[in-house]
Design a protein around this motif. Structure first.
Motif, mmCIF file in Angstrom:
data_model
loop_
_atom_site.group_PDB
_atom_site.id
_atom_site.type_symbol
_atom_site.label_atom_id
_atom_site.label_comp_id
_atom_site.label_asym_id
_atom_site.label_seq_id
_atom_site.Cartn_x
_atom_site.Cartn_y
_atom_site.Cartn_z
ATOM 1 N N LYS A 1 0.735 -1.256 -0.076
ATOM 2 C CA LYS A 1 -0.180 -0.165 -0.105
ATOM 3 C C LYS A 1 0.769 0.878 -0.117
ATOM 4 N N GLU A 2 0.252 2.313 -0.456
ATOM 5 C CA GLU A 2 0.971 3.613 -0.200
ATOM 6 C C GLU A 2 1.225 4.162 1.168
ATOM 7 N N ARG A 3 2.222 5.134 1.213
ATOM 8 C CA ARG A 3 2.314 5.926 2.657
ATOM 9 C C ARG A 3 1.359 6.697 3.041
ATOM 10 N N ASP A 4 0.596 6.466 3.971
ATOM 11 C CA ASP A 4 -0.360 6.992 4.351
ATOM 12 C C ASP A 4 -0.264 8.126 5.733
ATOM 13 N N PHE A 5 -1.014 9.352 5.600
ATOM 14 C CA PHE A 5 -0.893 10.209 6.617
ATOM 15 C C PHE A 5 -1.298 9.660 7.992
ATOM 16 N N VAL A 6 -0.888 10.015 9.159
ATOM 17 C CA VAL A 6 -1.213 9.711 10.237
ATOM 18 C C VAL A 6 -1.788 10.855 11.229
ATOM 19 N N ALA A 7 -0.587 11.640 11.461
ATOM 20 C CA ALA A 7 -0.960 12.786 12.420
ATOM 21 C C ALA A 7 0.262 13.815 12.198
ATOM 22 N N ALA A 8 0.059 15.121 12.284
ATOM 23 C CA ALA A 8 0.961 16.154 12.105
ATOM 24 C C ALA A 8 1.102 17.230 13.261
ATOM 25 N N ILE A 9 2.077 17.549 13.516
ATOM 26 C CA ILE A 9 2.279 18.673 14.580
ATOM 27 C C ILE A 9 2.999 19.940 14.078
ATOM 28 N N SER A 10 2.854 21.062 14.257
ATOM 29 C CA SER A 10 3.421 22.384 13.982
ATOM 30 C C SER A 10 4.786 22.451 14.702
ATOM 31 N N TRP A 11 5.611 23.314 14.309
ATOM 32 C CA TRP A 11 6.798 23.518 15.149
ATOM 33 C C TRP A 11 6.930 23.868 16.427
ATOM 34 N N THR A 12 5.711 24.686 16.663
ATOM 35 C CA THR A 12 5.630 25.209 18.011
ATOM 36 C C THR A 12 4.913 24.064 18.905
ATOM 37 N N GLY A 13 4.004 22.902 18.331
ATOM 38 C CA GLY A 13 3.241 22.070 18.806
ATOM 39 C C GLY A 13 1.980 22.684 19.072
ATOM 40 N N GLY A 14 1.520 23.822 18.698
ATOM 41 C CA GLY A 14 0.145 24.555 18.754
ATOM 42 C C GLY A 14 -0.789 24.188 17.858
ATOM 43 N N LYS A 15 -0.462 23.279 16.818
ATOM 44 C CA LYS A 15 -1.445 22.983 15.868
ATOM 45 C C LYS A 15 -1.031 21.391 15.472
ATOM 46 N N VAL A 16 -2.296 20.749 15.667
ATOM 47 C CA VAL A 16 -2.114 19.316 15.230
ATOM 48 C C VAL A 16 -3.318 18.857 14.356
ATOM 49 N N THR A 17 -2.826 17.900 13.263
ATOM 50 C CA THR A 17 -3.853 17.455 12.589
ATOM 51 C C THR A 17 -3.763 15.995 12.480
ATOM 52 N N ASN A 18 -4.950 15.401 12.580
ATOM 53 C CA ASN A 18 -5.145 13.860 12.622
ATOM 54 C C ASN A 18 -5.911 13.308 11.431
ATOM 55 N N ALA A 19 -5.346 12.051 10.920
ATOM 56 C CA ALA A 19 -6.283 11.465 10.160
ATOM 57 C C ALA A 19 -7.458 11.029 10.718
ATOM 58 N N ASP A 20 -8.480 10.897 9.691
ATOM 59 C CA ASP A 20 -9.775 10.340 10.229
ATOM 60 C C ASP A 20 -9.787 9.069 10.915
ATOM 61 N N SER A 21 -8.933 8.296 10.260
ATOM 62 C CA SER A 21 -8.799 6.883 10.707
ATOM 63 C C SER A 21 -8.216 6.697 12.317
ATOM 64 N N VAL A 22 -7.743 7.676 12.705
ATOM 65 C CA VAL A 22 -6.775 7.582 13.898
ATOM 66 C C VAL A 22 -7.391 8.506 14.989
ATOM 67 N N ARG A 23 -8.261 9.527 14.804
ATOM 68 C CA ARG A 23 -8.720 10.541 15.411
ATOM 69 C C ARG A 23 -9.749 9.839 16.578
ATOM 70 N N GLY A 24 -9.266 10.214 17.841
ATOM 71 C CA GLY A 24 -9.802 9.804 19.267
ATOM 72 C C GLY A 24 -8.970 8.627 19.591
ATOM 73 N N ARG A 25 -7.876 8.013 19.057
ATOM 74 C CA ARG A 25 -7.237 6.891 19.338
ATOM 75 C C ARG A 25 -5.736 7.240 19.328
ATOM 76 N N PHE A 26 -5.448 8.029 18.554
ATOM 77 C CA PHE A 26 -3.955 8.150 18.386
ATOM 78 C C PHE A 26 -3.501 9.943 18.819
#
Length: 127
Positions: free
Chosen positions: A43-68
């Motif tokens: 399979k292709e490489r999939d996005f899981v979660a990302a965080i900004s350099w300050t830690g002030g912004k976080v983005t999660n993939a729908d598949s892991v939101r609430g768990r990771f």
């Protein structure tokens, strides 16, 4: 340039937890936007979660939101991924990635947007 080394992978039963770490060396960790990706066999490489350099912004993939949960400790040059309620479909090699951010407190979700990669750590979830 920054070198990234992941650790913390392993074999766990469904419903269990793991905490992945990614230690950075060779450059100023705090200036990089960071992320976790994963790749299952064939399979292709999939996005899981990302965080900004300050830690002030976080983005999660729908598949892991609430768990990771992604987090970073800039004083320790370390990125983390706390994984709870693991499912067999979470089985993959997990990679951390880093890039210089273009804008303040921005996250990036596509593998092509990242410059630096670790070697990966295997996570296997049994049913």
């Amino acid at each position: 340039q920054v070198q990234l080394v992941e650790s913390g992978g392993g074999l766990v039963q469904a419903g269990g937890s793991l905490r992945l770490s990614c230690v950075a060396a060779g450059s100023t960790f705090s200036k990089y936007a960071m992320a976790w990706f994963r790749q299952a066999p064939g399979k292709e490489r999939d996005f899981v979660a990302a965080i900004s350099w300050t830690g002030g912004k976080v983005t999660n993939a729908d598949s892991v939101r609430g768990r990771f949960t992604i987090s970073r400790d800039n004083a320790e040059n370390t990125l983390y991924l706390q994984m709870n309620s693991l499912k067999p479909e979470d089985t993959a090699v997990y990679y951390c990635a880093a890039r210089d951010p273009l804008y303040y407190d921005t996250t990036y979700q596509h593998p092509s947007e990242y410059t630096y990669w670790g070697q990966g750590t295997q996570v296997t979830v049994s049913s």
